[in-house]
Design an enzyme around this catalytic site. Structure first.
Site, PDB file in Angstrom:
ATOM      1  N   LYS A   1      -1.091   1.051   8.040  1.00 37.89           N
ATOM      2  CA  LYS A   1      -2.037   1.370   6.785  1.00 37.89           C
ATOM      3  C   LYS A   1      -3.374   0.724   6.710  1.00 37.89           C
ATOM      4  O   LYS A   1      -4.384   0.937   6.349  1.00 37.89           O
ATOM      5  CB  LYS A   1      -1.225   0.906   5.589  1.00 37.89           C
ATOM      6  CG  LYS A   1      -0.071   2.151   5.369  1.00 37.89           C
ATOM      7  CD  LYS A   1       0.586   1.954   4.175  1.00 37.89           C
ATOM      8  CE  LYS A   1       1.536   3.183   4.051  1.00 37.89           C
ATOM      9  NZ  LYS A   1       2.300   3.069   2.772  1.00 37.89           N
TER      10      LYS A   1
ATOM     11  N   LYS B   1       1.897  14.540   2.931  1.00 41.66           N
ATOM     12  CA  LYS B   1       0.989  15.009   1.644  1.00 41.66           C
ATOM     13  C   LYS B   1      -0.664  14.923   1.882  1.00 41.66           C
ATOM     14  O   LYS B   1      -1.358  15.515   1.293  1.00 41.66           O
ATOM     15  CB  LYS B   1       1.435  14.241   0.470  1.00 41.66           C
ATOM     16  CG  LYS B   1       1.079  12.835   0.266  1.00 41.66           C
ATOM     17  CD  LYS B   1       1.633  12.314  -1.054  1.00 41.66           C
ATOM     18  CE  LYS B   1       1.274  10.778  -0.817  1.00 41.66           C
ATOM     19  NZ  LYS B   1       1.731  10.080  -2.118  1.00 41.66           N
TER      20      LYS B   1
ATOM     21  N   LYS C   1       3.899  13.998  11.853  1.00 43.94           N
ATOM     22  CA  LYS C   1       4.809  14.048  10.659  1.00 43.94           C
ATOM     23  C   LYS C   1       4.307  14.846   9.398  1.00 43.94           C
ATOM     24  O   LYS C   1       3.056  14.655   9.289  1.00 43.94           O
ATOM     25  CB  LYS C   1       5.430  12.545  10.403  1.00 43.94           C
ATOM     26  CG  LYS C   1       6.656  12.651   9.358  1.00 43.94           C
ATOM     27  CD  LYS C   1       6.893  11.065   9.200  1.00 43.94           C
ATOM     28  CE  LYS C   1       7.780  10.894   8.084  1.00 43.94           C
ATOM     29  NZ  LYS C   1       8.212   9.602   7.980  1.00 43.94           N
TER      30      LYS C   1
END
Length: 334
Positions: free
Chosen positions: A115, A204, A201
């Site tokens: 991240k 959202k 993967k």
């Protein structure tokens, strides 16, 4: 004999997709209904603050996730359902744990490096907020504060859980037996991939490739119809050569409870279009009751608020006693 405590939570940061449901929420309900555990399921609202949001969005996301918990089958009479931020002892314990947490281990956390876009472990130039760095310490506090013995997690959270075990062990060694070292409960769920790119993967952040469990049947059908498949027309599970159809077969197998080999035989001779149509019907029917239940629950603000109030009261009663014991062990109570 008291049941062992089990705890887990989900961030209120947007709609739940099929991967979230199969990897977490479905498992929560099954664990609750097994009657083997004293279950605590929380809304991880503090964790979700590391992403961009507006207060209006956050309030709606919290309400939506509580409704999702209840609509999926979590029962306030069987499980303690609460909002993370309504138990102040959690962040107190986080600070205590941060004083014994190894900096090096936090920097090695895979999710943080991903991240924060860190490619060089020695680099101090990090494009991330501090919350992403200290996230695993808050997660550890969430777990060991309630004497949890078991934590249902996916493989991507094992590293975080191991830190919780490390911190519990270190505190116990330094200040006396206080915490249980939590054990993982790994769910045997498939790794669902994006419908528009089966090499990635399901996420959202790529809504076109996501099957959200709140999606209207027409939207589900449209997304599945557009799902990437492969050259040829054989409906066969082959991750290396037919990643797209293999992903769709995994979804059908998981929701139907039928082995993939049986599905391959059943759909032998049919084309991708026929298979996708059957999958659309299955997904839509599977979540029909969930969608109806959730619609009703979202209109019942009293039920949502009462669920969180009762859950916070029960969780806080345990947390207050635990934090008092922790402070006493640290010499902070005179």
């Amino acid at each position: 004999m008291a049941k062992p405590v089990l705890i887990s939570g989900i961030q209120p940061s947007g709609k739940l997709h099929l991967g979230n449901y199969l990897g977490a929420l479905k498992n929560f309900v099954e664990l609750q209904n097994s009657d083997k555990y004293d279950c605590y399921f929380f809304i991880a609202d503090y964790h979700s603050l590391t992403e961009d949001f507006t207060p209006k969005e956050k309030k709606a996301q919290i309400k939506d996730l509580v409704a999702s918990y209840l609509a999926a089958g979590l029962d306030p009479e069987k499980s303690t359902i609460f909002l993370q931020s309504e138990v102040g002892a959690t962040t107190e314990l986080m600070w205590v744990l941060s004083a014994i947490a190894p900096f090096g281990e936090l920097r090695r956390m895979t999710q943080f490096k991903e991240k924060a876009n860190i490619k060089d472990d020695d680099s101090l130039e990090v494009d991330a907020n501090v919350g992403l760095f200290t996230y695993p310490i808050l997660m550890a506090a969430d777990i060991i504060l309630y004497n949890a013995k078991f934590v249902p997690v996916g493989y991507d959270q094992i590293q975080h859980l191991e830190l919780a075990r490390t911190l519990a062990r270190k505190f116990n060694k330094n200040f006396g037996k206080t915490f249980i070292e939590p054990q993982p409960l790994l769910a045997s769920t498939p790794r669902l991939m994006s419908l528009d790119d089966p090499t990635k993967k399901m996420s959202k952040s790529h809504p076109d490739g996501c099957l959200f469990i709140d999606d209207h049947p027409a939207h589900l059908e449209e997304k599945i119809k557009r799902a990437v498949t492969d050259s040829g027309s054989e409906i066969k599970y082959d991750l290396e050569n037919k990643a797209g159809i293999s992903n769709l077969l995994s979804i059908m197998s998981t929701l139907s409870g039928r082995p993939i080999a049986e599905l391959e035989t059943n759909f032998g001779g049919q084309n991708y279009g026929e298979f996708k149509h059957a999958l659309s019907d299955l997904v839509s029917d599977y979540f029909k009751n969930y969608r109806e239940n959730k619609k009703n629950i979202l209109q019942n603000n009293e039920l949502i608020r009462q669920t969180l109030t009762d859950g916070a009261n029960k969780a806080s009663a345990i947390a207050i006693k635990k934090i008092a014991d922790i402070k006493n062990k640290l010499g902070l109570i005179i």
